[in-house]
Design a protein around this motif. Sequence first.
Motif, PDB file in Angstrom:
ATOM      1  N   UNK A  61     -46.648  33.511  27.365  1.00  0.00           N
ATOM      2  CA  UNK A  61     -46.422  33.174  28.753  1.00  0.00           C
ATOM      3  C   UNK A  61     -45.176  32.339  28.952  1.00  0.00           C
ATOM      4  N   UNK A  62     -44.891  32.046  30.220  1.00  0.00           N
ATOM      5  CA  UNK A  62     -43.656  31.365  30.586  1.00  0.00           C
ATOM      6  C   UNK A  62     -43.703  29.864  30.343  1.00  0.00           C
ATOM      7  N   UNK A  66     -37.010  36.103  33.764  1.00  0.00           N
ATOM      8  CA  UNK A  66     -38.314  35.532  34.100  1.00  0.00           C
ATOM      9  C   UNK A  66     -39.440  36.427  33.593  1.00  0.00           C
ATOM     10  N   UNK A  67     -39.279  37.728  33.754  1.00  0.00           N
ATOM     11  CA  UNK A  67     -40.308  38.654  33.284  1.00  0.00           C
ATOM     12  C   UNK A  67     -40.462  38.572  31.765  1.00  0.00           C
ATOM     13  N   UNK A  68     -39.357  38.580  31.055  1.00  0.00           N
ATOM     14  CA  UNK A  68     -39.419  38.531  29.598  1.00  0.00           C
ATOM     15  C   UNK A  68     -40.079  37.238  29.121  1.00  0.00           C
ATOM     16  N   UNK A  69     -39.856  36.156  29.836  1.00  0.00           N
ATOM     17  CA  UNK A  69     -40.462  34.879  29.470  1.00  0.00           C
ATOM     18  C   UNK A  69     -41.968  34.903  29.660  1.00  0.00           C
ATOM     19  N   UNK A  70     -42.426  35.551  30.732  1.00  0.00           N
ATOM     20  CA  UNK A  70     -43.853  35.522  31.074  1.00  0.00           C
ATOM     21  C   UNK A  70     -44.661  36.634  30.428  1.00  0.00           C
ATOM     22  N   UNK A  71     -44.035  37.761  30.096  1.00  0.00           N
ATOM     23  CA  UNK A  71     -44.789  38.943  29.684  1.00  0.00           C
ATOM     24  C   UNK A  71     -45.459  38.793  28.325  1.00  0.00           C
ATOM     25  N   UNK A  72     -45.107  37.763  27.562  1.00  0.00           N
ATOM     26  CA  UNK A  72     -45.729  37.572  26.252  1.00  0.00           C
ATOM     27  C   UNK A  72     -47.175  37.096  26.363  1.00  0.00           C
ATOM     28  N   UNK A 112     -46.613  39.856  40.777  1.00  0.00           N
ATOM     29  CA  UNK A 112     -45.578  39.109  40.053  1.00  0.00           C
ATOM     30  C   UNK A 112     -46.022  37.666  39.850  1.00  0.00           C
ATOM     31  N   UNK A 113     -46.508  37.051  40.902  1.00  0.00           N
ATOM     32  CA  UNK A 113     -46.945  35.662  40.833  1.00  0.00           C
ATOM     33  C   UNK A 113     -48.101  35.500  39.855  1.00  0.00           C
ATOM     34  N   UNK A 114     -48.971  36.498  39.792  1.00  0.00           N
ATOM     35  CA  UNK A 114     -50.087  36.462  38.848  1.00  0.00           C
ATOM     36  C   UNK A 114     -49.577  36.420  37.412  1.00  0.00           C
ATOM     37  N   UNK A 115     -48.588  37.214  37.103  1.00  0.00           N
ATOM     38  CA  UNK A 115     -48.029  37.230  35.749  1.00  0.00           C
ATOM     39  C   UNK A 115     -47.318  35.913  35.453  1.00  0.00           C
ATOM     40  N   UNK A 116     -46.546  35.419  36.421  1.00  0.00           N
ATOM     41  CA  UNK A 116     -45.814  34.173  36.193  1.00  0.00           C
ATOM     42  C   UNK A 116     -46.756  32.997  35.946  1.00  0.00           C
ATOM     43  N   UNK A 117     -47.945  33.034  36.528  1.00  0.00           N
ATOM     44  CA  UNK A 117     -48.898  31.924  36.403  1.00  0.00           C
ATOM     45  C   UNK A 117     -50.058  32.224  35.459  1.00  0.00           C
ATOM     46  N   UNK A 118     -49.974  33.312  34.712  1.00  0.00           N
ATOM     47  CA  UNK A 118     -51.102  33.708  33.861  1.00  0.00           C
ATOM     48  C   UNK A 118     -51.483  32.628  32.867  1.00  0.00           C
TER      49      UNK A 118
END
Length: 727
Positions: free
Chosen positions: A486-487, A471-477, A714-720
Amino acid sequence: MDGSNVSPGGGCPVMHGGNTGTNDSVTKWWPDALNLDILHQHGARTSPMDPDYDHREAVKSLDFEGVKADVKALMTESQDWWPADWGHYGGLMIRLAWHSAGTYRMGDGRGGAGSGNIRFAPLNSWPDNASLDKARRLLWPVKKKYGNALSWADLIILAGNMAYESMGLKTFGFSFGREDIWGPEKDVFWGSETEWLAKSENRYGDLDDPGTMYNPLAAVHMGLIYVNPEGVNGVPDPARTALHVRETFARMAMDDEETAALTCGGHTVGKAHGGGGAHDQIGGEPESEGVHAQGFGWANPGHDGVAANAFTSGIEGAWTKHPTQWDMGYFDYLFGYEWELTKSPAGANQWQPVDMPEDEKPVDASDPSKRKNPMMTDADMAMKVDPVYNEICQKFRADPEYFADTFARAWFKLTHRDMGPKANYYGPDVPAEDLIWQDPVPAGSTSYDVDAVKAQIADSGLSAADMIATAWDSARTFRGSDKRGGANGARIRLAPQKDWDGNEPERLARVLAVLEPIAASSGASVADVIVLAGNVGIEQAAKAAGHDATVPFAPGRGDATDEQTDAGSFGVLEPLADGFRNWEKDDYDISPEAMMLDRAQLLGLTAAEMTVLLGGMRVLGVNHGGSKHGVFTDREGQLTNDFFVNLTDMANTWSPVEAGNHYEVKGRKTGEVRFTATSADLVFGSNSILRAYAEVYAQDDNAGKFVRDFIAAWNKVMNADRFDLVA
């Protein structure tokens, strides 16, 4: 452009210390100290707007047609204090919009027109932006009239669009919705030079190979938008200039046809200024002038209210016979005449036509009874000399409608690239067509049973670490700079992302093989299931640590297809280092912690959010490749504050063990190695600001706060990248 060009000294692909160097920070006395300023800028304390002001909502109330009419009317309302060329401000306003948007570079997504940053240093005082202070002041009455709902960022680009429309071009479209910033962008590295227009060698490994320009730079000189109009390092050579034009525009995500269209279409109207006045007496840039200048720079002592006497670049003349009309005159001149090298009245290198009849020349910008020679820059001549550009231009010349459409689309891309997906677009002129450079993502379902999907994930046999890492790798872009990555879209399952080293392709394929069937059977998107899996892993880790926590989740992500993915443009999003997973692809000439700051800023994180995220990721055991560096806990896999407890524990000692980025944490009394670390771990104890945050999370009474704050970050990154969540 794949973002592979690197600098010397280890090949760092990013800002060479410019973003995180000390510069004018309070830490300037300690040049090796990590400067966190880029994580503190543009906060609530810098904005004059009310705390509850929502620009997206304000834009919806704007009188769109009224604004457009007023801006278009302004084009021919020449002012005595800065008269318009031929009574039309179109060329000036196009240049303002162009130079605002033209700073965008694909390497890190920074620059561009999306924030109105041209109002502030250093851009407001770049030599290439001379006299654009006048253009902004001419627009002030419109900004004043429409107020908060009309941002400067929108108005500047709208002025360029209305200028083209008033001169006969059918534009492709326009979006409102850009939100202004309120101070200089300290996160943008424009180059290490300490003087304007320094020799280009400072920016290249080899000046004869334009591809060796150091990333993420795109312009050939400090203080220029693109290339030197007089030639490489001011030496005319159109064939050589063409190579640098190609590289510069490629770094803005433009192909050869878009580049030629923008060059030719941009010079179809307006003129360059270097023909009158006392050129050696031109005043300093705005940031260097006294208070009496009131924000103006580049005073023209010999201007005397005569448009033709304005001085900016030193190059002088129009490109076409009718500089206030959209027509094919640029091609008629460029290919209809031979051109010879000459000097402008100010001594700048430029090209003039050979044996052009007097009645074919454009009239003077102020006196219609006079005719003046047109001119071409070295970049214009490159369109004729370079065989690829020449062929494209001949195609344009033979088909005016095709040229106009190609230019309009390229102009739209230039001025909207950094706005991100269409969810950020507002107004009546937003094009219906989905463009691949907008990274389109189809809408995802919100009607499936989220709890049922979570239950399937929990029973899947996947480890919490595998789910969280995926999940992190998907969103961290995600990059807040140009709102790419992003994810959403689950492009981590597509080329090229599925094969990136940082995504651990073998582990990724194994996890996706489990999650994709769950998505298919439930009606959820793979993108949603990836994020949900990460959330499930965090909830499991929190429960193991004694905390009953639920990670927020908003369904609705979609799954992009290969056809919706411009694979060639995604190379620049590849993480070459990730401090949150304690990994570097290679040894770079900038520290891991500095690269981590850059990533955190692009993700929109504050220093406190970066701190709590990293500490949590370490104890969760999601380091790249299973590395144990920074895993300061005996309870790996549990969401505890152990990273901070052990980092701040004076029962430990910390020391480097060998050349390179490797440290040991030993018991002070026993001398036994308890943990290993990198500088990206230890900086949270060594940097005074980061240590202050670390101490908060190490406190006995803040174990629960740590979990809450980690989940929020974490939620902030997932929804960026969930722009659809902000209506």
